[in-house]
Design an enzyme around this catalytic site. Structure first.
Site, short mmCIF file in Angstrom:
data_model
loop_
_atom_site.label_atom_id
_atom_site.label_comp_id
_atom_site.label_asym_id
_atom_site.label_seq_id
_atom_site.Cartn_x
_atom_site.Cartn_y
_atom_site.Cartn_z
N ASP A 29 10.36 14.34 -36.57
CA ASP A 29 10.81 13.66 -35.35
C ASP A 29 9.73 12.66 -34.91
OD1 ASP A 29 12.99 14.57 -32.88
OD2 ASP A 29 11.32 13.23 -32.38
N ILE A 30 10.19 11.51 -34.47
CA ILE A 30 9.28 10.43 -34.05
C ILE A 30 8.61 10.75 -32.70
CG2 ILE A 30 10.86 8.95 -32.71
CD1 ILE A 30 9.93 6.61 -34.48
N ASN A 85 21.17 19.61 -29.46
CA ASN A 85 21.60 19.13 -28.15
C ASN A 85 22.98 18.48 -28.28
OD1 ASN A 85 19.13 19.88 -26.95
ND2 ASN A 85 18.17 18.00 -27.67
N GLY A 91 21.48 16.79 -23.33
CA GLY A 91 20.33 15.94 -23.62
C GLY A 91 20.38 15.28 -24.98
N GLN A 92 21.60 15.08 -25.51
CA GLN A 92 21.73 14.43 -26.83
C GLN A 92 21.56 12.93 -26.67
OE1 GLN A 92 25.52 15.01 -28.81
NE2 GLN A 92 24.73 14.31 -30.79
N SER A 93 20.56 12.36 -27.32
CA SER A 93 20.32 10.92 -27.22
C SER A 93 20.80 10.18 -28.47
CB SER A 93 18.84 10.63 -26.97
OG SER A 93 18.05 11.11 -28.03
N HIS A 98 22.45 16.69 -35.35
CA HIS A 98 21.11 16.97 -35.87
C HIS A 98 20.61 18.27 -35.28
CE1 HIS A 98 20.68 14.45 -32.25
NE2 HIS A 98 19.55 15.10 -32.00
N HIS A 100 17.11 20.16 -34.34
CA HIS A 100 15.66 20.12 -34.18
C HIS A 100 15.10 21.46 -34.68
CE1 HIS A 100 15.56 16.78 -31.09
NE2 HIS A 100 16.81 17.18 -30.91
P1 DGP Z 1 18.33 14.33 -29.18
O1 DGP Z 1 17.67 13.85 -27.92
O2 DGP Z 1 18.58 15.82 -29.23
O3 DGP Z 1 19.55 13.51 -29.50
O4 DGP Z 1 17.25 14.09 -30.33
C1 DGP Z 1 17.05 12.84 -30.94
C2 DGP Z 1 15.68 12.90 -31.54
O5 DGP Z 1 15.59 11.88 -32.50
C3 DGP Z 1 14.53 12.67 -30.55
O6 DGP Z 1 13.70 13.83 -30.53
C4 DGP Z 1 13.77 11.49 -31.10
C5 DGP Z 1 14.29 11.36 -32.51
N1 DGP Z 1 14.39 10.02 -33.01
C6 DGP Z 1 15.06 9.00 -32.43
N2 DGP Z 1 14.95 7.88 -33.17
C7 DGP Z 1 14.21 8.23 -34.27
C8 DGP Z 1 13.77 7.51 -35.42
O7 DGP Z 1 14.03 6.32 -35.61
N3 DGP Z 1 13.02 8.20 -36.32
C9 DGP Z 1 12.71 9.53 -36.15
N4 DGP Z 1 11.97 10.11 -37.09
N5 DGP Z 1 13.13 10.24 -35.08
C10 DGP Z 1 13.86 9.59 -34.16
#
Ligand code: DGP
Length: 112
Positions: A29-30, A85, A91-93, A98, A100
Site C-alpha cells: 500500500d502506498i 472497506n 471508507g472505500q476510496s 481489495h 488490506h
Molecule cells: P480503501 O481506502 O480501503 O479503498 O483503500 C485504498 C488503498 O489504496 C489506500 O490504503 C491507499 C492505496 N492506494 C491508492 N492508490 C494507490 C496506488 O497508486 N498505489 C498503491 N500501492 N496503493 C494505492
C-alpha cells in the site's frame, strides 16, 4: 474504465509487487497504516465486496488462501488483520475490490 487498481493489475501503473498469478496481485500500500501493509486485488474488476456473487465468489477463497501463504513467506508470526472497506461509510476510496493486510504491530479494536 478509469480504475487505478485495474491499471496496477495490468502493469500500466507500477507497484511494489509481493505476489502475482493469473488471477490476483499483491502489492504494498502506498499509504501504509502498519509496519506491514499490503493489498491483494483480483485482476478482474469487481467494484467491491458488495458485488460478490455466485459468479465471482471463488476469487475470495483464492485471495484468502494466498494471504495465508504470503504472510507465512513474509515471516509474520504474531498475527495480522484482513480488511475490505466497502462504500462511503466503510471508507472505500478505490472502487475495485481489495483486501488490506495489516501486520507488524498490535492493532486496535474496534476500529475508529
Ligand atoms: P480503501 O481506502 O480501503 O479503498 O483503500 C485504498 C488503498 O489504496 C489506500 O490504503 C491507499 C492505496 N492506494 C491508492 N492508490 C494507490 C496506488 O497508486 N498505489 C498503491 N500501492 N496503493 C494505492
Amino acid at each position: 474504465m478509469d480504475c487505478i487498481f485495474c491499471k496496477i493489475a495490468s502493469g500500466e501503473i507500477p507497484s511494489k509487487k509481493i505476489y502475482e498469478d493469473e488471477k490476483i496481485l499483491a502489492f504494498y500500500d502506498i499509504e501504509p497504516q502498519a509496519p506491514v501493509h499490503f493489498l491483494v486485488i483480483p485482476k478482474e474488476h469487481i467494484d467491491g465486496a458488495d458485488r460478490i456473487d455466485e459468479s465471482n465468489s471463488a476469487i475470495v477463497a483464492h485471495v484468502f488462501q494466498k494471504i495465508a501463504e504470503i504472510t507465512y513467506e513474509l515471516g509474520i508470526t504474531q498475527g495480522y488483520r484482513i480488511v475490505s472497506n466497502v462504500g462511503k461509510d466503510g471508507g472505500q476510496s478505490v472502487r475495485h475490490l481489495h483486501f488490506h493486510v495489516l501486520a507488524g504491530r498490535e492493532l486496535a479494536w474496534p476500529p475508529g
